[in-house]
Design a protein around this motif. Sequence first.
Motif, PDB file in Angstrom:
ATOM      1  N   PRO A  41       0.802  -1.233   0.000  1.00  0.00           N
ATOM      2  CA  PRO A  41       0.000   0.000   0.000  1.00  0.00           C
ATOM      3  C   PRO A  41       0.833   1.281   0.000  1.00  0.00           C
ATOM      4  O   PRO A  41       0.412   2.298  -0.541  1.00  0.00           O
ATOM      5  N   ASP A  42       2.037   1.231   0.580  1.00  0.00           N
ATOM      6  CA  ASP A  42       2.881   2.434   0.598  1.00  0.00           C
ATOM      7  C   ASP A  42       3.679   2.617  -0.693  1.00  0.00           C
ATOM      8  O   ASP A  42       4.469   3.540  -0.812  1.00  0.00           O
ATOM      9  N   GLY A  43       3.459   1.721  -1.677  1.00  0.00           N
ATOM     10  CA  GLY A  43       4.126   1.842  -2.969  1.00  0.00           C
ATOM     11  C   GLY A  43       5.434   1.070  -3.092  1.00  0.00           C
ATOM     12  O   GLY A  43       5.978   0.958  -4.184  1.00  0.00           O
ATOM     13  N   THR A  44       5.933   0.539  -1.990  1.00  0.00           N
ATOM     14  CA  THR A  44       7.154  -0.260  -2.074  1.00  0.00           C
ATOM     15  C   THR A  44       6.827  -1.609  -2.710  1.00  0.00           C
ATOM     16  O   THR A  44       5.674  -2.050  -2.692  1.00  0.00           O
ATOM     17  N   GLU A  45       7.838  -2.245  -3.270  1.00  0.00           N
ATOM     18  CA  GLU A  45       7.652  -3.513  -3.955  1.00  0.00           C
ATOM     19  C   GLU A  45       8.487  -4.598  -3.293  1.00  0.00           C
ATOM     20  O   GLU A  45       9.561  -4.319  -2.765  1.00  0.00           O
ATOM     21  N   ALA A  46       7.993  -5.829  -3.334  1.00  0.00           N
ATOM     22  CA  ALA A  46       8.720  -6.979  -2.797  1.00  0.00           C
ATOM     23  C   ALA A  46       8.703  -8.083  -3.851  1.00  0.00           C
ATOM     24  O   ALA A  46       7.644  -8.401  -4.410  1.00  0.00           O
ATOM     25  N   LEU A  47       9.854  -8.655  -4.124  1.00  0.00           N
ATOM     26  CA  LEU A  47       9.966  -9.739  -5.087  1.00  0.00           C
ATOM     27  C   LEU A  47       9.242 -10.975  -4.568  1.00  0.00           C
ATOM     28  O   LEU A  47       9.499 -11.432  -3.452  1.00  0.00           O
ATOM     29  N   GLN A  48       8.318 -11.520  -5.378  1.00  0.00           N
ATOM     30  CA  GLN A  48       7.593 -12.740  -5.010  1.00  0.00           C
ATOM     31  C   GLN A  48       8.277 -13.965  -5.600  1.00  0.00           C
ATOM     32  O   GLN A  48       8.490 -14.947  -4.921  1.00  0.00           O
ATOM     33  N   THR A  49       8.594 -13.896  -6.884  1.00  0.00           N
ATOM     34  CA  THR A  49       9.250 -15.010  -7.581  1.00  0.00           C
ATOM     35  C   THR A  49       9.780 -14.505  -8.915  1.00  0.00           C
ATOM     36  O   THR A  49       9.452 -13.408  -9.352  1.00  0.00           O
ATOM     37  N   VAL A  50      10.571 -15.331  -9.551  1.00  0.00           N
ATOM     38  CA  VAL A  50      11.085 -15.042 -10.891  1.00  0.00           C
ATOM     39  C   VAL A  50      10.665 -16.199 -11.794  1.00  0.00           C
ATOM     40  O   VAL A  50      10.811 -17.365 -11.435  1.00  0.00           O
ATOM     41  N   VAL A  51      10.117 -15.861 -12.956  1.00  0.00           N
ATOM     42  CA  VAL A  51       9.633 -16.852 -13.914  1.00  0.00           C
ATOM     43  C   VAL A  51      10.607 -16.879 -15.084  1.00  0.00           C
ATOM     44  O   VAL A  51      11.007 -15.826 -15.585  1.00  0.00           O
ATOM     45  N   GLY A  52      10.977 -18.077 -15.514  1.00  0.00           N
ATOM     46  CA  GLY A  52      11.954 -18.226 -16.586  1.00  0.00           C
ATOM     47  C   GLY A  52      11.365 -18.849 -17.838  1.00  0.00           C
ATOM     48  O   GLY A  52      10.170 -19.151 -17.915  1.00  0.00           O
ATOM     49  N   PRO A  53      12.223 -19.071 -18.832  1.00  0.00           N
ATOM     50  CA  PRO A  53      11.785 -19.630 -20.115  1.00  0.00           C
ATOM     51  C   PRO A  53      11.009 -20.943 -19.954  1.00  0.00           C
ATOM     52  O   PRO A  53      11.373 -21.811 -19.175  1.00  0.00           O
ATOM     53  N   GLY A  54       9.897 -21.030 -20.689  1.00  0.00           N
ATOM     54  CA  GLY A  54       9.059 -22.219 -20.659  1.00  0.00           C
ATOM     55  C   GLY A  54       8.011 -22.213 -19.565  1.00  0.00           C
ATOM     56  O   GLY A  54       7.120 -23.063 -19.555  1.00  0.00           O
ATOM     57  N   GLU A  55       8.096 -21.252 -18.653  1.00  0.00           N
ATOM     58  CA  GLU A  55       7.118 -21.184 -17.560  1.00  0.00           C
ATOM     59  C   GLU A  55       5.964 -20.270 -17.945  1.00  0.00           C
ATOM     60  O   GLU A  55       6.117 -19.348 -18.735  1.00  0.00           O
TER      61      GLU A  55
END
Length: 71
Positions: A41-55
């Motif tokens: 809500p304060d505009g900051t971001e948090a990495l959830q996951t990274v998706v790669g080729p074929g996903e």
Amino acid sequence: LETDADWRHLRRGDVLWEPGAPPDGLHVVISGRLALLHVHPDGTEALQTVVGPGETIGEAGFFSGRPRAYR
């Protein structure tokens, strides 16, 4: 499927969708990587996951009809 696909080329920093966007399809990463970010809500971001080729990405919203949860 390939003939019906809409191809998108994203560059580093491009946004595929914003949180709350309606599900417009599911996406397959062909090359490179795609980071899923949770926007607080304060505009900051948090990495959830990274998706790669074929996903795939966005299938949960696509099948359930729920709005997009991550950026």
